[in-house]
Write an enzyme that holds these catalytic residues in place. Sequence first.
Site, PDB file in Angstrom:
ATOM      1  N   HIS A   1     -60.196 110.424 -56.155  1.00  0.00           N
ATOM      2  CA  HIS A   1     -60.141 109.898 -57.532  1.00  0.00           C
ATOM      3  C   HIS A   1     -61.411 110.206 -58.328  1.00  0.00           C
ATOM      4  O   HIS A   1     -61.469 109.932 -59.531  1.00  0.00           O
ATOM      5  CB  HIS A   1     -59.851 108.394 -57.517  1.00  0.00           C
ATOM      6  CG  HIS A   1     -61.031 107.526 -57.209  1.00  0.00           C
ATOM      7  ND1 HIS A   1     -61.260 106.983 -55.962  1.00  0.00           N
ATOM      8  CD2 HIS A   1     -62.052 107.095 -57.995  1.00  0.00           C
ATOM      9  CE1 HIS A   1     -62.366 106.264 -55.993  1.00  0.00           C
ATOM     10  NE2 HIS A   1     -62.860 106.304 -57.215  1.00  0.00           N
TER      11      HIS A   1
ATOM     12  N   ASP B   1     -56.579 108.822 -50.825  1.00  0.00           N
ATOM     13  CA  ASP B   1     -57.728 109.002 -51.713  1.00  0.00           C
ATOM     14  C   ASP B   1     -58.886 109.661 -50.936  1.00  0.00           C
ATOM     15  O   ASP B   1     -59.859 109.006 -50.555  1.00  0.00           O
ATOM     16  CB  ASP B   1     -58.159 107.649 -52.281  1.00  0.00           C
ATOM     17  CG  ASP B   1     -59.213 107.784 -53.369  1.00  0.00           C
ATOM     18  OD1 ASP B   1     -59.427 108.908 -53.854  1.00  0.00           O
ATOM     19  OD2 ASP B   1     -59.817 106.752 -53.724  1.00  0.00           O
TER      20      ASP B   1
ATOM     21  N   GLY C   1     -69.205 103.189 -59.263  1.00  0.00           N
ATOM     22  CA  GLY C   1     -70.288 104.137 -59.037  1.00  0.00           C
ATOM     23  C   GLY C   1     -70.528 104.426 -57.565  1.00  0.00           C
ATOM     24  O   GLY C   1     -71.225 105.386 -57.220  1.00  0.00           O
TER      25      GLY C   1
ATOM     26  N   SER D   1     -67.966 104.926 -55.514  1.00  0.00           N
ATOM     27  CA  SER D   1     -66.773 105.651 -55.058  1.00  0.00           C
ATOM     28  C   SER D   1     -67.141 106.921 -54.285  1.00  0.00           C
ATOM     29  O   SER D   1     -68.071 107.648 -54.664  1.00  0.00           O
ATOM     30  CB  SER D   1     -65.907 106.031 -56.257  1.00  0.00           C
ATOM     31  OG  SER D   1     -65.356 104.889 -56.856  1.00  0.00           O
TER      32      SER D   1
END
Length: 391
Positions: free
Chosen positions: A178, A230, A327, A329
């Site tokens: 993502h 993901d 932030g 991720s």
Amino acid sequence: MNLLVIFSVFTALCVNMVISRKRSYKNLDKPLATSRQMCRSGDGSSYRGFVSTSADGKNCMKRITFENPQKSSSKEISYHNYCRNLDNSLMPWCYVKRRGRIVKEFCNIPRCPVPTPPTEIDTEMTCGQRSERRMNKIVGGSFAAIESQPWMAAIYRDRKFQCGGSLIAPCWVLTAAHCFHEQNEDPQHLFVHLGKTATNETDAKREQTFTVEKVILHHRFNISSSFDNDIALLKISGEDGKCAVKSASVRTVCLPPANTQLPVGFQCSIAGYGREKFSAWANSKHLKEAEVSLISRIDCTRESDYNLTNNMICAGSQDWTRDACKGDSGGPLVCDVSGRMFLFGVVSWGDGCAMKNKPGVYTKVSNYNRWITAETGLFKYTRGKMYPDKT
């Protein structure tokens, strides 16, 4: 008559000795030398090359020297005009004539090249090791030196920090899908920094910077379908075409064997450059890490509306004060197993940050060993060789 014969024989012997000595000197005019003796190392005491002019360009005078003074039992007599340092001077020298006087002058001898130490790279056998853990406690986590999370990658789009990631092999970073706009993300705008303690600072001694050759998003990732699958891969390359070099601030993290699961309550750590709380206006900029515990699927969904798939795991703290946030991720969820750090999760999503009964959700890395192998060819890394044998 007898005296005349004796005198003749004696004279002949003397002449023969002189001729023999001259011949021996001539044979030593160019002493044999190895490649390391043809250049100056240190004070040049081992130099055996053929430079025969001083630093001022004057011709050296011939002289008798002992070429091997360290070995008193095997001194080699030489007669030549080459520069030498046989008396522990600063550098090789020779005698020259200056204004009618014989003086000692130093010579310009080329220095020996300094051998470049072999470049170290992490392998599947050396992953998951870190040199130290230095932290200063703050709310919800800890400022961390990069040496405590040396596999941490900072991914930038142009000059703007984008996401975290984990170095799983010298040329490959694992992160969240993502973090990228679409399947055909242009890698020319992406850069990866390793060894970075703060996103707004540069430490040339610790950091290594790379361009991105390839972006690989999982083919079944769909941001609209609860962030399932993901996960993404970045192939990185330095200016010289080489990949990450092993150092105290840059290491690879181990991948666990396929489908490996740790028990509920197992303590792991998360790291990232993201926000310190959900309402913060900007990211922390400094690398932070926090301890979290693995949470069962039942407890994760009991008081939340989470729609989990089998490709997700949950983690949080008992007092709900430690969590990943915006932030962070793509960053790592790593767990210490028998003294090595294994990457069990990728920071994916959650409801707010550190909210009660709203744990963080992570992509379950051990479900993707086969996919990582197919995309990268990293079988030696994805088989999890360093994971302790249960038997």
